[in-house]
Motif scaffolding. Structure first.
Motif, short mmCIF file in Angstrom:
data_model
loop_
_atom_site.label_atom_id
_atom_site.label_comp_id
_atom_site.label_asym_id
_atom_site.label_seq_id
_atom_site.Cartn_x
_atom_site.Cartn_y
_atom_site.Cartn_z
N LEU A 1 1.09 -1.18 0.08
CA LEU A 1 0.26 -0.08 -0.23
C LEU A 1 0.89 0.95 0.13
O LEU A 1 0.51 2.45 -0.54
CB LEU A 1 -0.82 0.36 0.98
N ASP A 2 1.90 1.30 0.47
CA ASP A 2 2.86 1.99 0.31
C ASP A 2 3.34 2.95 -0.55
O ASP A 2 3.56 3.89 -0.74
CB ASP A 2 4.47 2.19 1.53
N ILE A 3 3.58 0.86 -1.75
CA ILE A 3 4.17 1.14 -3.06
C ILE A 3 3.49 2.22 -4.18
O ILE A 3 3.20 3.18 -4.44
CB ILE A 3 4.42 0.06 -3.43
N LEU A 4 1.63 1.38 -3.72
CA LEU A 4 0.50 2.13 -4.59
C LEU A 4 0.58 3.72 -4.51
O LEU A 4 -0.14 4.56 -4.93
CB LEU A 4 -0.56 1.89 -4.19
N LEU B 1 -6.86 6.39 -15.54
CA LEU B 1 -6.78 4.96 -15.54
C LEU B 1 -6.58 4.52 -14.23
O LEU B 1 -6.67 4.57 -12.79
CB LEU B 1 -7.14 4.41 -16.10
N VAL B 2 -4.59 5.00 -14.10
CA VAL B 2 -4.42 4.60 -12.46
C VAL B 2 -4.44 5.04 -11.60
O VAL B 2 -4.92 4.69 -10.26
CB VAL B 2 -2.26 4.73 -13.27
N PHE B 3 -4.90 6.13 -11.57
CA PHE B 3 -4.97 7.86 -11.03
C PHE B 3 -6.10 7.58 -10.34
O PHE B 3 -6.75 6.55 -9.18
CB PHE B 3 -4.81 8.63 -11.59
N TRP B 4 -7.36 6.84 -11.11
CA TRP B 4 -9.24 6.61 -10.05
C TRP B 4 -8.84 5.40 -9.79
O TRP B 4 -9.72 4.89 -8.21
CB TRP B 4 -10.21 6.26 -10.89
N VAL B 5 -8.22 3.92 -10.14
CA VAL B 5 -8.72 2.71 -9.88
C VAL B 5 -7.31 3.17 -8.18
O VAL B 5 -7.64 3.16 -7.51
CB VAL B 5 -7.50 1.62 -10.65
N LEU B 6 -6.19 3.32 -8.45
CA LEU B 6 -5.46 3.90 -7.10
C LEU B 6 -5.80 4.49 -5.83
O LEU B 6 -6.26 4.59 -4.84
CB LEU B 6 -4.39 4.55 -6.87
N LYS C 1 -8.02 3.11 3.05
CA LYS C 1 -8.03 4.41 4.28
C LYS C 1 -6.59 4.21 4.76
O LYS C 1 -6.29 5.22 5.15
CB LYS C 1 -8.62 4.26 5.96
N HIS C 2 -5.71 3.73 3.45
CA HIS C 2 -3.97 4.21 3.83
C HIS C 2 -3.42 5.78 3.34
O HIS C 2 -3.49 5.97 1.96
CB HIS C 2 -3.63 3.11 2.82
N TYR D 1 2.79 5.96 -3.32
CA TYR D 1 3.78 6.82 -3.92
C TYR D 1 3.99 6.76 -5.89
O TYR D 1 3.99 8.27 -5.95
CB TYR D 1 5.66 5.92 -3.82
N ILE D 2 3.48 5.43 -5.96
CA ILE D 2 2.33 5.67 -7.61
C ILE D 2 1.77 6.54 -7.68
O ILE D 2 1.46 7.36 -8.88
CB ILE D 2 2.11 4.16 -7.77
N PHE D 3 0.63 6.61 -6.32
CA PHE D 3 -0.38 7.66 -6.83
C PHE D 3 -0.11 8.89 -7.07
O PHE D 3 -0.48 10.03 -7.47
CB PHE D 3 -1.56 7.29 -5.66
N ILE D 4 0.61 9.10 -5.99
CA ILE D 4 1.13 10.94 -5.82
C ILE D 4 2.02 11.53 -6.94
O ILE D 4 1.99 12.03 -7.07
CB ILE D 4 2.45 10.93 -4.60
N ILE D 5 2.76 10.46 -7.08
CA ILE D 5 4.00 10.40 -8.74
C ILE D 5 3.13 11.18 -10.24
O ILE D 5 2.78 11.54 -11.18
CB ILE D 5 4.45 9.82 -9.08
N VAL D 6 2.05 10.10 -9.56
CA VAL D 6 0.83 10.10 -10.97
C VAL D 6 -0.42 11.12 -11.34
O VAL D 6 -0.19 12.04 -12.36
CB VAL D 6 -0.11 9.19 -11.45
N ALA D 7 -0.45 12.01 -9.86
CA ALA D 7 -1.59 12.67 -9.69
C ALA D 7 -0.88 14.06 -9.69
O ALA D 7 -0.77 15.03 -10.86
CB ALA D 7 -1.87 12.60 -8.06
N CYS D 8 0.58 14.14 -9.84
CA CYS D 8 2.08 15.53 -9.86
C CYS D 8 2.12 15.49 -11.47
O CYS D 8 1.60 16.83 -12.14
CB CYS D 8 3.15 15.27 -9.22
#
Length: 370
Positions: A4-7, A293-298, A306-307, A9-16
């Motif tokens: 979940l931590d990895i996800l 797609l990745v943004f909304w899935v994550l 709730k992580h 970080y990926i979420f934050i990168i994708v959002a940026c």
């Protein structure tokens, strides 16, 4: 490190990355002002290709014929229709001497190929400036021709316009269709602004006849039945020869599909041509869609678990704010302000449907033209 931590970080990168795309790519169009154009009175050939469009021609041709422009011809192409399309064209031609009819007979080698019919119409046209629209489209003002043609000059040989769909009140499906139209226009206008023009729409598109014959017309993709607009522009557009026209007087409008099946089949045809785009365009478009797609899935995964939910909310809010600012500004330019409130919901629905379309196109080939 937990998954979940990895996800996260990926979420934050994708959002940026998405915030950067919205503000610095889409923002090039959203925050721009219409280009000032000189009065252009060069003769124009307006081209309408119709297949079984008798009713639409009766309804929409008057808005083209009544354009406030000093000299233009209207080339009407009857693409082997089996209804009263040809008869309707002939009735208008009897009333207006600037109408030219091109009656295309079915030929086995080009059966059902709109590009063949368009090629005959272009050859029959007498002016170098060509302005295209569809049989079910109506210019929103009598200055449509002058606004579009005003963008031609010695350097600009292609003009991309905006073709809107009519609004149906209290219809979420209609909003979805118009949101897809809005986001598509936002992309191709923005990409043109950064020198990566990759498509146009036949509902409102102009280019020079000399350019068409310089590249041998549609010959490079004549075997692909769709793509008379986007594939041609993808082929001939450069960093310098394309102009965009988004003054409201330059828009066309057409009735939106009223059933999901009709719209879904239409989108399948459109998506099927994208695999023939230039590699850089395919990569860019695939990246944009994948990020969505990745943004909304994550987002869903991280909110459900709730992580680190407070970080998720922060970056979700930043990303949505960037989207509302740029897409909202574009929607005002393109007469779609009623979509602003529903942007996130419409986006989620649209990317889900697009995923379904991609899968369907892998399984079977869509039908083309009519």
């Amino acid at each position: 490190m937990q998954i979940l931590d990895i996800l996260l970080y990926i979420f934050i990168i994708v959002a940026c990355i998405q915030v950067t795309i919205y503000l610095f790519i889409y923002g090039r169009f959203s925050f721009s002002k219409p280009t000032k154009t000189n009065l252009n009175t060069t003769p124009v050939s307006v081209i309408v290709c119709a297949k079984n469009e008798a009713e639409n021609l009766e309804r929409f041709l008057p808005a083209i014929i009544q354009q406030n422009y000093p000299e233009f011809e209207l080339v009407l192409i009857n693409d082997a229709s089996h209804d009263d399309t040809l008869e309707v064209m002939q009735q208008f031609a009897e009333l207006y001497d600037n109408i030219k009819i091109v009656n295309v007979k079915p030929i086995e080698a080009f059966w059902g190929n709109k590009k063949y019919a368009l090629t005959l119409g272009i050859k029959a046209s007498k002016h170098d400036l060509l302005l295209f629209t569809d049989a079910d489209c109506k210019p929103v003002s009598k200055y449509w021709i002058s606004e579009m043609v005003g963008h031609f000059n010695s350097h600009k040989s292609i003009v991309l316009g905006f073709g809107a769909h009519t609004r149906i009140k209290n219809s979420f499906f209609n909003k979805l269709i118009r949101f897809e139209t809005l986001t598509t226009a936002l992309r191709y206008f923005s990409f043109t602004k950064i020198g990566m023009s990759y498509m146009g729409v036949g509902r409102n598109l102009a280019y020079k006849k000399s350019l068409f014959f310089k590249v041998n017309g549609f010959m490079d993709h004549m075997h692909i039945k769709s793509g008379d607009d986007d594939l041609f522009i993808n082929q001939v557009a450069t960093t310098k020869n394309v102009s965009i026209c988004f003054k409201k007087n330059s828009f066309t409008t057409s009735p939106a599909k009223t059933t999901f099946k009709e719209w879904f089949l239409q989108k399948r045809r459109h998506v099927s041509t994208a695999k023939y785009y230039k590699l850089k365009h395919k990569i860019a478009l695939a990246l944009i869609y994948s990020l969505q797609l990745v943004f909304w899935v994550l987002t869903l995964i991280l909110l459900v678990t709730k992580h680190q939910w407070h970080w998720v909310i922060i970056f979700l809010s930043i990303r949505l704010m960037a989207q509302y600012i740029t897409v909202g500004a574009a929607s005002k330019k393109l007469n779609s302000k009623d979509l602003i409130v529903s942007i996130p919901f419409l986006e989620i629905f649209l990317i889900s449907i697009q995923l379904f379309i991609f899968i369907n196109n892998l399984v079977s080939k869509p039908n083309h033209w009519k």
